[in-house]
Design an enzyme around this catalytic site. Sequence first.
Site, PDB file in Angstrom:
ATOM      1  N   HIS A  19     -61.848  20.872  18.431  1.00  0.00           N
ATOM      2  CA  HIS A  19     -62.868  22.068  18.098  1.00  0.00           C
ATOM      3  C   HIS A  19     -63.146  23.467  18.863  1.00  0.00           C
ATOM      4  CE1 HIS A  19     -67.395  22.513  19.071  1.00  0.00           C
ATOM      5  NE2 HIS A  19     -67.472  22.888  19.635  1.00  0.00           N
TER       6      HIS A  19
ATOM      7  N   GLU B 272     -62.726  16.544  15.382  1.00  0.00           N
ATOM      8  CA  GLU B 272     -63.915  17.053  16.433  1.00  0.00           C
ATOM      9  C   GLU B 272     -64.614  15.634  16.743  1.00  0.00           C
ATOM     10  OE1 GLU B 272     -65.542  20.632  16.144  1.00  0.00           O
ATOM     11  OE2 GLU B 272     -63.808  21.466  14.766  1.00  0.00           O
TER      12      GLU B 272
ATOM     13  N   SER C 123     -69.748  26.134  16.726  1.00  0.00           N
ATOM     14  CA  SER C 123     -69.632  25.469  17.665  1.00  0.00           C
ATOM     15  C   SER C 123     -71.981  25.744  17.890  1.00  0.00           C
ATOM     16  CB  SER C 123     -69.508  25.311  18.959  1.00  0.00           C
ATOM     17  OG  SER C 123     -70.356  24.150  19.561  1.00  0.00           O
TER      18      SER C 123
END
Length: 296
Positions: free
Chosen positions: A266, A236, A142
């Site tokens: 995610h 996502e 991320s």
Amino acid sequence: MPSSEIDAIRARLAAHPRPADLAARRARIDGLGAGYGLPPDVVVEPVDAHGVPAEWTSTPAARGDRVVLFLHGGGYVSGSLTSHRHMVAQAGREAGARTLALDYRLAPEHPFPAALEDALAGYRFLLDAGIAPARIALAGESAGGGLALATALSLREAGRPLPGCLWLSSPWTDLALTGASLETKAAVDPLLSRAYLSELVSLYLNGADARGALVSPIYADLAGLPPMLIQVGSAETLLDDAVRLAARAGAADVSVYLEIWPAMIHAWHLFYQEVAEGRRSLATAGAFIKGRLDGA
């Protein structure tokens, strides 16, 4: 078809929505990881990595001269060693390498470029410890994926030796928030929305340009970077951050492998102990890392 295992994770996340208070948000993401135990053969060793709190993890199969340098996710404002320890340890097992996870400084207390400075310090720590650059995999999830890429770009610009490869999981690479999937995947992403990401951007940037190369590496010249594996879930809002990054890297003659995992949300790797796709994706990442570092 959607995975029933990931659906169970979706339901759990929905039952415990993200709180408004920052301290509570940090506790929530730490709790996601703290609920998973470590196998008994994992060794954890705290270390000071040139001023950055960090920890080594290793398993019996780990080669001492191979290291995965890992930068956690959390939107630059949350996440920690606690939140990702179990997943990082498993990634190291699959790669046959030790892992060094960094507890880099977080915004808003420490906005850009504090996290980048800490990531670079962690990399220098490995070099000073005698680890060859080509035997280092620079990895992140991320925000940590974007940070790993920014770290590699900073090393390239400084003329420093680059790591052997990059592993980017659900990377956040565009803080200008221009990806179409922010809208097209909004209904299926249980974790990240445009509104929440906009809040994170304001906390992290502290006046920096959202399209700056070290903030949003998708706008950078990627030429000369090491081989990279990009993994992203099809559910996502950051899907386009990964897809566009792969296209830009390929156009810059970088060896790039893009995996889009159907129905995955995610940071699905965090739930690998309950989700088969999490286990398989970590095995794929481990094989990629092992192949690059062993061939160095």
